[in-house]
Design an enzyme around this catalytic site. Structure first.
Site, PDB file in Angstrom:
ATOM      1  N   GLU A   1      23.750 -14.385  -8.446  1.00  0.00           N
ATOM      2  CA  GLU A   1      22.813 -15.224  -9.204  1.00  0.00           C
ATOM      3  C   GLU A   1      21.346 -14.866  -8.974  1.00  0.00           C
ATOM      4  O   GLU A   1      20.468 -15.719  -9.007  1.00  0.00           O
ATOM      5  CB  GLU A   1      23.051 -16.705  -8.897  1.00  0.00           C
TER       6      GLU A   1
ATOM      7  N   ARG B   1      25.549 -18.080 -18.105  1.00  0.00           N
ATOM      8  CA  ARG B   1      25.896 -17.552 -16.783  1.00  0.00           C
ATOM      9  C   ARG B   1      27.399 -17.339 -16.646  1.00  0.00           C
ATOM     10  O   ARG B   1      28.199 -18.250 -16.862  1.00  0.00           O
ATOM     11  CB  ARG B   1      25.405 -18.523 -15.703  1.00  0.00           C
TER      12      ARG B   1
ATOM     13  N   GLN C   1      28.345 -11.408  -5.430  1.00  0.00           N
ATOM     14  CA  GLN C   1      29.036 -12.270  -4.488  1.00  0.00           C
ATOM     15  C   GLN C   1      29.640 -11.427  -3.359  1.00  0.00           C
ATOM     16  O   GLN C   1      29.933 -10.250  -3.523  1.00  0.00           O
ATOM     17  CB  GLN C   1      30.153 -13.060  -5.179  1.00  0.00           C
TER      18      GLN C   1
END
Length: 360
Positions: free
Chosen positions: A46, A181, A207
């Site tokens: 993100e 997203r 991630q």
């Protein structure tokens, strides 16, 4: 049997012609490969890597047509529904009272709804409940405390135009596409020519579970764009809920900046989400989350002081303290901002790799 020049039969001559054609094609492909600028997008989850890649497509590639934008409608509907569920759960965990107790029945409806809603017909039964929940003062207070839990950055953006989104003929705008997203899984490449120079952008998931795939992309890297969510200084990772997101970004940057694999690659630091940072420093004290912020010398509510601190934290991660750290504060959802920034970045990349690329 008749023979062609050089003693070749017609069949042998044709095979040679095909072989020579393949050799020429391979040579041309090799030359193109040598000249291709491979840009690796790295950063924690993100941080805005995929959004930046969407901007490259808008600015320099094949822009999003209506049919392309429609492909993002399921993602946007799912973003809206998941955000609603998160707000409901967070309100309860934070023991924040409802502004209107009657909204508890709307919360029950959303809590029982599926998280993935891809079509208008699937989200339509819940739109009224979502709109009422968003207006509730208890939900607004919960949203204001979003640094205590994880929710999408574009939640407010989509909820403020829910009446426009939740219609049968909804076509996402480019800004909607940029704001949507969906976590990146695996490796995604995007090739485009910028002023006759071939670029290959490589985006890999940020991630922790995706970072093992980063090493597959390290060969022949020309430049690294390392993206950071500059506004996440008060937030923790989705993965463990304990590690501060800025600290995680600093740790990854330390590993990448000092990796021998990249000693010939130019590196540019994108301190992204500058717009969110500007708003956050007004109400959040960065010193409460990072004890080394020099409170006596700097104002934790002054944007320039906070930016200076963030940049210094990343600069000190490098073993080579003498070389210049190319950096930009960016807003990946702002097309004009990214257009200007990338123009400067492109010049930096080309200047640093001119000899290696053998360009005139």
């Amino acid at each position: 049997m008749a023979c062609c020049g050089g003693g070749l039969t017609p069949e042998e001559a044709e095979l040679k012609r095909q072989s020579d054609q393949i050799d020429r094609a391979l040579a041309a492909e090799k030359d193109t490969y040598k000249q291709t600028i491979k840009v690796l997008l790295l950063g924690a989850g993100e941080s805005g890597k995929s959004t930046f890649l969407k901007q490259m497509r808008i600015i320099h590639g094949e822009d999003f047509k209506e049919s392309d934008c429609l492909e993002f409608r399921p993602t946007i509907y799912t973003n809206v529904m998941k955000s609603g569920k998160v707000l409901i759960q967070a309100r309860e965990l934070l023991s924040i009272p409802w502004g209107d107790e009657a909204n508890s029945r709307h919360a029950d409806l959303i809590a029982a709804a599926p998280a993935a809603v891809e079509q208008f017909s699937e989200i339509a039964p819940y739109v009224a409940a979502l709109e009422e929940l968003w207006l509730d003062s208890g939900i607004q207070e919960t949203y204001d405390k979003r640094s205590l839990y994880h929710i999408g950055d574009s939640t407010e953006y989509f909820y403020k135009q829910l009446s426009e989104i939740a219609v049968a003929d909804y076509v996402p705008s480019k800004q909607d596409v940029l704001r949507s997203r969906k976590a990146t899984r695996g490796i995604h490449e995007y090739n485009l020519d910028i002023k006759k120079i071939p670029f290959k952008f490589v985006d890999v998931g940020g991630q922790r579970s995706q970072r093992t795939k980063w090493f597959q992309c390290f060969d022949e890297v020309t430049s690294i764009l390392y993206l950071v969510s500059s506004s996440a200084f008060d937030m923790t990772l989705v993965e463990d809920r304990r590690t501060n997101r800025l600290d995680e970004s600093l740790s990854i940057f330390n590993t990448i900046a000092n990796n021998r694999c990249f000693r010939n690659a130019s590196m540019v630091l994108f301190l992204n989400k500058a717009d969110l940072l500007a708003e956050k420093v007004k109400t959040h004290n960065i010193a409460d989350y990072h004890g080394d912020f020099p409170v006596g010398e700097s104002d934790p509510h002054n944007l320039e002081d906070v930016q200076r601190y963030l940049l210094a934290r990343f600069a000190e991660q490098r073993n080579d303290k003498e070389s210049l750290l190319y950096h930009h504060f960016t807003t990946a959802t702002d097309t004009e901002n990214i257009r200007r920034v990338f123009e400067a970045v492109k010049s930096t990349i080309l200047e640093n790799n001119l000899k290696e690329l053998m360009l005139d």
